[in-house]
Enzyme design. Structure first.
Site, PDB file in Angstrom:
ATOM      1  N   THR A  32      39.972  96.961  68.973  1.00 42.46           N
ATOM      2  CA  THR A  32      40.836  97.192  67.805  1.00 42.46           C
ATOM      3  C   THR A  32      42.192  97.729  68.231  1.00 42.46           C
ATOM      4  O   THR A  32      43.234  97.266  67.761  1.00 42.46           O
ATOM      5  CB  THR A  32      40.178  98.173  66.821  1.00 42.46           C
ATOM      6  OG1 THR A  32      38.983  97.603  66.311  1.00 42.46           O
ATOM      7  CG2 THR A  32      41.103  98.481  65.653  1.00 42.46           C
TER       8      THR A  32
ATOM      9  N   PHE B 231      38.797  89.012  69.085  1.00 40.01           N
ATOM     10  CA  PHE B 231      38.710  88.467  67.732  1.00 40.01           C
ATOM     11  C   PHE B 231      39.577  89.235  66.734  1.00 40.01           C
ATOM     12  O   PHE B 231      39.960  88.700  65.688  1.00 40.01           O
ATOM     13  CB  PHE B 231      37.254  88.443  67.265  1.00 40.01           C
ATOM     14  CG  PHE B 231      36.736  89.747  66.709  1.00 40.01           C
ATOM     15  CD1 PHE B 231      36.777  89.999  65.350  1.00 40.01           C
ATOM     16  CD2 PHE B 231      36.195  90.710  67.540  1.00 40.01           C
ATOM     17  CE1 PHE B 231      36.292  91.188  64.829  1.00 40.01           C
ATOM     18  CE2 PHE B 231      35.705  91.897  67.029  1.00 40.01           C
ATOM     19  CZ  PHE B 231      35.758  92.140  65.673  1.00 40.01           C
ATOM     20  N   LYS B 232      39.911  90.468  67.036  1.00 43.11           N
ATOM     21  CA  LYS B 232      40.650  91.289  66.077  1.00 43.11           C
ATOM     22  C   LYS B 232      42.128  90.931  66.012  1.00 43.11           C
ATOM     23  O   LYS B 232      42.861  91.457  65.173  1.00 43.11           O
ATOM     24  CB  LYS B 232      40.457  92.771  66.406  1.00 43.11           C
ATOM     25  CG  LYS B 232      38.998  93.189  66.243  1.00 43.11           C
ATOM     26  CD  LYS B 232      38.726  94.618  66.627  1.00 43.11           C
ATOM     27  CE  LYS B 232      37.241  94.934  66.439  1.00 43.11           C
ATOM     28  NZ  LYS B 232      36.886  96.298  66.820  1.00 43.11           N
ATOM     29  N   ASP B 233      42.573  90.024  66.872  1.00 45.50           N
ATOM     30  CA  ASP B 233      43.977  89.633  66.858  1.00 45.50           C
ATOM     31  C   ASP B 233      44.396  89.061  65.510  1.00 45.50           C
ATOM     32  O   ASP B 233      45.496  89.330  65.027  1.00 45.50           O
ATOM     33  CB  ASP B 233      44.262  88.609  67.960  1.00 45.50           C
ATOM     34  CG  ASP B 233      44.404  89.240  69.332  1.00 45.50           C
ATOM     35  OD1 ASP B 233      44.911  90.377  69.405  1.00 45.50           O
ATOM     36  OD2 ASP B 233      43.993  88.618  70.326  1.00 45.50           O
TER      37      ASP B 233
END
Length: 433
Positions: free
Chosen positions: A139, A106-108
């Protein structure tokens, strides 16, 4: 837009300063002076908009005063060049799959957005920007790949030795170019402490232009608000959005904080659930009103292994330090490794949906806490194959590894070993000048 520090002892900063500095001079986290609501027409029509169109309108609220419209649109559209589907798991629980970016996490989105915004602000700099990022798993890979090859920027990824999954490690130790992996003999909290200490060290800052790409940076965490608007749009399209409850697997609390910002902008989320693993500092705060950080412990949901979540300061600031106000909109849940394993196995056997250990915490909290009239969305934050040994041991069978991950696994690991002592880290950085 001006940004103030959560500690209230630093001068107001421009967006450029907030992005480049990362952390305020008083060690506080930057917050936008104003959180503007989006107009009613936006919500009335949101289900007819693409993810990129939704994200641009949300981004414009925070960044539109400081970045030309055409450039902001270019950054948003370039960042969101992949899908983020909402998938039905049970009749009233949906998975928002946030693992379709370059590193399957999701951190993309936040990392790619920040890389492009940093590049915009540093395009005329003579000296390189040095990005320091501590990671408990995803991360580091997202930031490393988001900034890979960006001119004028060098990224140092600090990660706890032996405490990230092998595939996660491959995603930031095999890249080379402008990415350096630093393997710290300690925990994620030790890595985070090294990064914060570097920001506060005058000598280092006089010699190096330092910034952070953790969720302490406004350019990293604010774009994560995009997800919540998109999830609402998809549920509205299905006629399921009236009683929307969002559960967020929570570690450093950047992701749920972005969702809380979305709610302040008028997004009709009924309530939030913060799902913890055994590192349940926030859960205990919700129960008692006392915040007692402690050293993190290792779990199979390693990206949530945080003992002193940085973004707790933003949550407190958002609710004016009112425990009553916080608990009126956020509840908590906490799960052991055994419970996480049970959930992954049970959901896969009953529905065919494969959870990763972090998503399992989110799903279980909804399964246990949803009311009959509510619809729950949990954030499935990473592809299960990123935790291959754990997931395969739970299922007792092989898990298919996506091609993107297989490519990372072909590379050769290169890392710098480091103690958790700041003077050692400082000495290493001084040599890079």
């Amino acid at each position: 837009m001006k940004y103030y520090s959560t500690n209230k002892q630093a001068p107001l900063a421009s967006l450029e300063d907030a992005v480049i500095k990362g952390l305020a001079s008083d060690r506080g986290l930057y917050m936008p002076e104003v959180i503007k609501p989006l107009p009613k027409e936006f919500y009335d029509n949101i289900e007819n908009l693409s993810f990129q169109e939704i994200a641009y309108q949300v981004a414009d609220v925070f960044f539109g005063e400081d970045i030309p419209a055409d450039k902001l649109k270019e950054i948003v559209y370039d960042t969101l060049n992949f899908d983020t589907p909402v998938v039905k798991v049970t009749d009233n629980i949906y998975s928002l799959e946030l693992f379709h970016g370059p590193t399957l996490a999701f951190k993309d989105v936040g990392a790619r957005f920040m890389a492009r915004l940093t590049s915009y602000y540093t395009r005329n700099q003579n000296s390189p920007v040095n990005v320091l990022v501590a990671t408990s798993g995803d991360t580091g890979s997202a930031v490393a790949n988001g900034f890979l090859g960006v001119d004028g920027v060098h990224v140092y990824v600090l990660y706890p030795k032996g405490k990230v999954s092998p595939i996660q490690e491959c995603q930031f130790t095999t890249l080379g170019q402008n990415i350096t992996a630093i393997e710290v003999d300690g925990t994620f909290d030790d890595c985070q402490a090294l990064v914060k200490a570097a920001f506060m060290d005058k000598e280092l800052n006089d010699k190096l232009m330092l910034t952070s790409a953790n969720s302490i940076n406004v350019a990293r965490f604010l774009p994560q608000a995009f997800y919540y608007f998109y999830a609402y749009a998809q549920l509205k399209k299905m006629g399921k959005a009236d009683e929307m409850v969002v559960c967020v697997p929570s570690g450093n609390f950047g992701n749920i904080t972005a969702g809380l910002f979305g709610k302040r902008m008028g997004l009709p989320i009924k309530r939030f659930i913060a799902a913890n693993n055994r590192n349940d500092i926030f859960y205990q705060y919700l129960q008692t009103g006392q915040y007692n950080p402690r050293p993190s412990v290792a779990t199979i949901a390693n990206a949530m292994d945080v003992g002193d979540p940085s973004n707790f300061a933003r949550v407190l600031d958002l609710y004016e330090h009112s425990h009553k106000a916080i608990t009126s909109e956020i509840s908590g849940a906490t799960y052991t490794d055994e419970q996480i394993r049970e959930t992954v196995k049970k959901v896969y056997e009953e529905t065919g949906y494969l959870l990763d250990p972090h998503g399992a915490c989110g799903y279980r909290a909804l399964d246990e806490g949803l009311k009959p009239e509510e619809t729950g969305v949990f954030l499935e934050t990473a592809h299960p194959a990123k935790f291959l040994e754990t997931v395969e041991s739970i299922l007792g069978s092989k898990v298919e590894i996506p091609g993107k991950l297989q490519e990372f696994m072909k590379g050769e690991k290169v890392s710098i070993e480091m103690t958790k002592e700041f003077e050692d880290f400082k000495g290493y950085l001084r040599q890079k000048v």
